[in-house]
Design a protein around this motif. Sequence first.
Motif, PDB file in Angstrom:
ATOM      1  N   ALA A  73      -5.433  17.998 -65.130  1.00  0.00           N
ATOM      2  CA  ALA A  73      -4.447  17.344 -65.985  1.00  0.00           C
ATOM      3  C   ALA A  73      -4.075  16.027 -65.320  1.00  0.00           C
ATOM      4  O   ALA A  73      -4.235  15.883 -64.109  1.00  0.00           O
ATOM      5  N   VAL A  74      -3.618  15.079 -66.123  1.00  0.00           N
ATOM      6  CA  VAL A  74      -3.228  13.789 -65.543  1.00  0.00           C
ATOM      7  C   VAL A  74      -1.811  13.419 -65.965  1.00  0.00           C
ATOM      8  O   VAL A  74      -1.312  13.879 -66.985  1.00  0.00           O
ATOM      9  N   GLY A  76       2.411  12.018 -64.771  1.00  0.00           N
ATOM     10  CA  GLY A  76       3.574  12.508 -64.042  1.00  0.00           C
ATOM     11  C   GLY A  76       4.602  11.399 -63.900  1.00  0.00           C
ATOM     12  O   GLY A  76       4.296  10.228 -64.135  1.00  0.00           O
ATOM     13  N   GLU A  89      -2.426   8.789 -68.638  1.00  0.00           N
ATOM     14  CA  GLU A  89      -2.914   9.498 -69.826  1.00  0.00           C
ATOM     15  C   GLU A  89      -3.967   8.678 -70.585  1.00  0.00           C
ATOM     16  O   GLU A  89      -4.748   9.237 -71.363  1.00  0.00           O
ATOM     17  N   HIS A 281      -2.590  22.394 -71.415  1.00  0.00           N
ATOM     18  CA  HIS A 281      -1.323  21.927 -70.849  1.00  0.00           C
ATOM     19  C   HIS A 281      -1.472  20.638 -70.047  1.00  0.00           C
ATOM     20  O   HIS A 281      -2.586  20.212 -69.730  1.00  0.00           O
ATOM     21  N   GLY A 282      -0.317  20.047 -69.699  1.00  0.00           N
ATOM     22  CA  GLY A 282      -0.304  18.826 -68.903  1.00  0.00           C
ATOM     23  C   GLY A 282      -0.192  19.118 -67.419  1.00  0.00           C
ATOM     24  O   GLY A 282      -0.518  20.233 -66.962  1.00  0.00           O
ATOM     25  N   SER A 283       0.309  18.135 -66.671  1.00  0.00           N
ATOM     26  CA  SER A 283       0.298  18.228 -65.210  1.00  0.00           C
ATOM     27  C   SER A 283       1.514  18.966 -64.654  1.00  0.00           C
ATOM     28  O   SER A 283       1.632  19.132 -63.441  1.00  0.00           O
ATOM     29  N   ALA A 284       2.418  19.408 -65.540  1.00  0.00           N
ATOM     30  CA  ALA A 284       3.577  20.246 -65.165  1.00  0.00           C
ATOM     31  C   ALA A 284       4.212  19.827 -63.836  1.00  0.00           C
ATOM     32  O   ALA A 284       4.258  20.629 -62.895  1.00  0.00           O
ATOM     33  N   ASP A 286       7.092  19.693 -62.894  1.00  0.00           N
ATOM     34  CA  ASP A 286       8.241  20.533 -62.487  1.00  0.00           C
ATOM     35  C   ASP A 286       7.845  21.694 -61.590  1.00  0.00           C
ATOM     36  O   ASP A 286       8.673  22.217 -60.845  1.00  0.00           O
ATOM     37  N   ASN A 294      -0.072  28.685 -63.690  1.00  0.00           N
ATOM     38  CA  ASN A 294      -1.023  29.662 -64.199  1.00  0.00           C
ATOM     39  C   ASN A 294      -2.394  28.980 -64.329  1.00  0.00           C
ATOM     40  O   ASN A 294      -2.548  28.054 -65.120  1.00  0.00           O
TER      41      ASN A 294
HETATM   42  P1  NAD Z   1       3.199  20.108 -69.545  1.00  0.00           P
HETATM   43  O1  NAD Z   1       2.188  20.873 -70.318  1.00  0.00           O
HETATM   44  O2  NAD Z   1       2.752  19.515 -68.267  1.00  0.00           O
HETATM   45  O3  NAD Z   1       4.448  21.073 -69.220  1.00  0.00           O
HETATM   46  C1  NAD Z   1       5.271  21.655 -70.233  1.00  0.00           C
HETATM   47  C2  NAD Z   1       5.948  22.906 -69.667  1.00  0.00           C
HETATM   48  O4  NAD Z   1       4.993  23.954 -69.542  1.00  0.00           O
HETATM   49  C3  NAD Z   1       6.538  22.707 -68.276  1.00  0.00           C
HETATM   50  O5  NAD Z   1       7.720  23.458 -68.162  1.00  0.00           O
HETATM   51  C4  NAD Z   1       5.494  23.277 -67.345  1.00  0.00           C
HETATM   52  O6  NAD Z   1       6.006  23.773 -66.132  1.00  0.00           O
HETATM   53  C5  NAD Z   1       4.896  24.381 -68.197  1.00  0.00           C
HETATM   54  N1  NAD Z   1       3.468  24.575 -67.884  1.00  0.00           N
HETATM   55  C6  NAD Z   1       2.452  23.765 -68.242  1.00  0.00           C
HETATM   56  N2  NAD Z   1       1.293  24.231 -67.760  1.00  0.00           N
HETATM   57  C7  NAD Z   1       1.580  25.358 -67.078  1.00  0.00           C
HETATM   58  C8  NAD Z   1       0.806  26.288 -66.338  1.00  0.00           C
HETATM   59  N3  NAD Z   1      -0.524  26.158 -66.204  1.00  0.00           N
HETATM   60  N4  NAD Z   1       1.443  27.323 -65.749  1.00  0.00           N
HETATM   61  C9  NAD Z   1       2.752  27.487 -65.873  1.00  0.00           C
HETATM   62  N5  NAD Z   1       3.553  26.642 -66.566  1.00  0.00           N
HETATM   63  C10 NAD Z   1       2.978  25.586 -67.156  1.00  0.00           C
HETATM   64  O7  NAD Z   1       3.790  18.985 -70.521  1.00  0.00           O
HETATM   65  P2  NAD Z   1       4.825  17.826 -70.223  1.00  0.00           P
HETATM   66  O8  NAD Z   1       5.910  18.315 -69.294  1.00  0.00           O
HETATM   67  O9  NAD Z   1       5.202  17.294 -71.542  1.00  0.00           O
HETATM   68  O10 NAD Z   1       3.998  16.696 -69.481  1.00  0.00           O
HETATM   69  C11 NAD Z   1       3.947  16.540 -68.055  1.00  0.00           C
HETATM   70  C12 NAD Z   1       2.953  15.430 -67.736  1.00  0.00           C
HETATM   71  O11 NAD Z   1       1.635  15.837 -68.148  1.00  0.00           O
HETATM   72  C13 NAD Z   1       3.230  14.117 -68.470  1.00  0.00           C
HETATM   73  O12 NAD Z   1       2.947  13.057 -67.610  1.00  0.00           O
HETATM   74  C14 NAD Z   1       2.259  14.143 -69.633  1.00  0.00           C
HETATM   75  O13 NAD Z   1       1.918  12.869 -70.098  1.00  0.00           O
HETATM   76  C15 NAD Z   1       1.064  14.822 -69.004  1.00  0.00           C
HETATM   77  N6  NAD Z   1       0.162  15.495 -69.934  1.00  0.00           N
HETATM   78  C16 NAD Z   1      -1.142  15.479 -69.617  1.00  0.00           C
HETATM   79  C17 NAD Z   1      -2.043  16.157 -70.408  1.00  0.00           C
HETATM   80  C18 NAD Z   1      -3.482  16.184 -69.986  1.00  0.00           C
HETATM   81  O14 NAD Z   1      -3.792  15.787 -68.875  1.00  0.00           O
HETATM   82  N7  NAD Z   1      -4.385  16.652 -70.809  1.00  0.00           N
HETATM   83  C19 NAD Z   1      -1.618  16.849 -71.539  1.00  0.00           C
HETATM   84  C20 NAD Z   1      -0.238  16.870 -71.833  1.00  0.00           C
HETATM   85  C21 NAD Z   1       0.646  16.188 -71.018  1.00  0.00           C
END
Ligand code: NAD
Length: 356
Positions: A73-74, A76, A89, A281-284, A286, A294
């Motif tokens: 994922a990319v 943050g 992104e 999902h994204g780079s999470a 948090d 996961n």
């Molecule tokens: P996110 O998917 O990263 O996270 C959303 C929520 O889901 C967070 O609470 C996170 O902790 C949880 N989560 C996500 N994947 C998880 C996993 N594998 N295991 C456990 N919990 C998980 O979305 P966001 O917070 O909107 O974006 C964070 C960053 O990621 C931003 O910079 C965004 O631009 C980027 N992003 C990248 C991609 C990609 O690389 N394909 C896709 C979406 C968002």
Amino acid sequence: MNYNIAVVKGDGIGPEVVTEAIKVLDKVGEKYGHQFNYNYVLAGGCAIDEAGECLPAETIEICKASDAVLLGAVGGPKWDHVPGDQRPERALLGLRKELGLFANLRPAVVFDELADASPLKPEIIDGGLDIVVVRELTGGIYFGEKGFVEETPLGPAAYDVEQYAEEEVRRIARVAFDMAMKRDKKVTSVDKANVLESSRLWRRVVTEVAAEYPEVALDHMYVDNAAMQLVRNPKQFDVIVTSNIFGDILSDEASQITGSIGMLPSASLATGNFGMYEPVHGSAPDIAGQNLANPIATILSVGMMLRYTLGLGKEADAIDAAVDKFLKAGYRTPDIAAGRDAIGTVECGDKIAAFI
Ligand code: NAD
């Protein structure tokens, strides 16, 4: 056999989940006699830091020369100040364009053991759910002509054009029908043909392609109805094929039905078998660096890579079965633990690899 895989670990939890997916892939290689060679390349925020741009030319070159691409994922908060066209992104858009990835496949599967995570009532998803959304990825309104008009009777205006050529529709329709042939032989084509000219062309071409697949049942559905049906009666769907913008929205809706973003893989395919595989999902940020992520979405993405690009169906089945055993044995990462004891990212990868 020897396979070359370009690997973009990316940012946030990207490196953590990719490491576990590779652990599982190596176990598959060991068991079935394949050698997977990994070419690690930079894209996203880490590429901005190390190479000064989110998608270095070398990354594109190496991806093109590989059999497939695996991406974590990319993005943050660290790069939030970077101007729009250079943001991490953007690397994803660049990779899609450079690699000709015109078809995005997103399975939405509700595992029996995780049915509680779905926001839908149990009776709606009873017996599990298994849908694939096939989204056109390089055409339509996101790539159409766009612009501003300084003066209109209602003041300044802006426009974006939805345009599809027959060949663009034909090739995505074939991906959907090919997929349906390996599944329940049902395609639902989603459009807005009651209003949009581009949708009328879409519907006509999909119907023509359907004639090449007499075993597959095709129905057409307006996008507003499809959005409703996905929550009212999602089990009616097998393969959904749709345009870029409708697919963007419906694939997110379908993901939400499963309730577990950490479990959802995806594939983006080019002509031939080449593809890029990544979790939804994204780079999470948090939870990054805390052994909390996961890795199953990325592990299942590797399974899709084996199935769709490398043509290794048996090996792909082994990954799906290992994930199933992991869940049936009661193991959970924190995001799907629902109050139970949870294990970490690394331990999850270890267990699934052991179940191969
Ligand atoms: P996110 O998917 O990263 O996270 C959303 C929520 O889901 C967070 O609470 C996170 O902790 C949880 N989560 C996500 N994947 C998880 C996993 N594998 N295991 C456990 N919990 C998980 O979305 P966001 O917070 O909107 O974006 C964070 C960053 O990621 C931003 O910079 C965004 O631009 C980027 N992003 C990248 C991609 C990609 O690389 N394909 C896709 C979406 C968002």
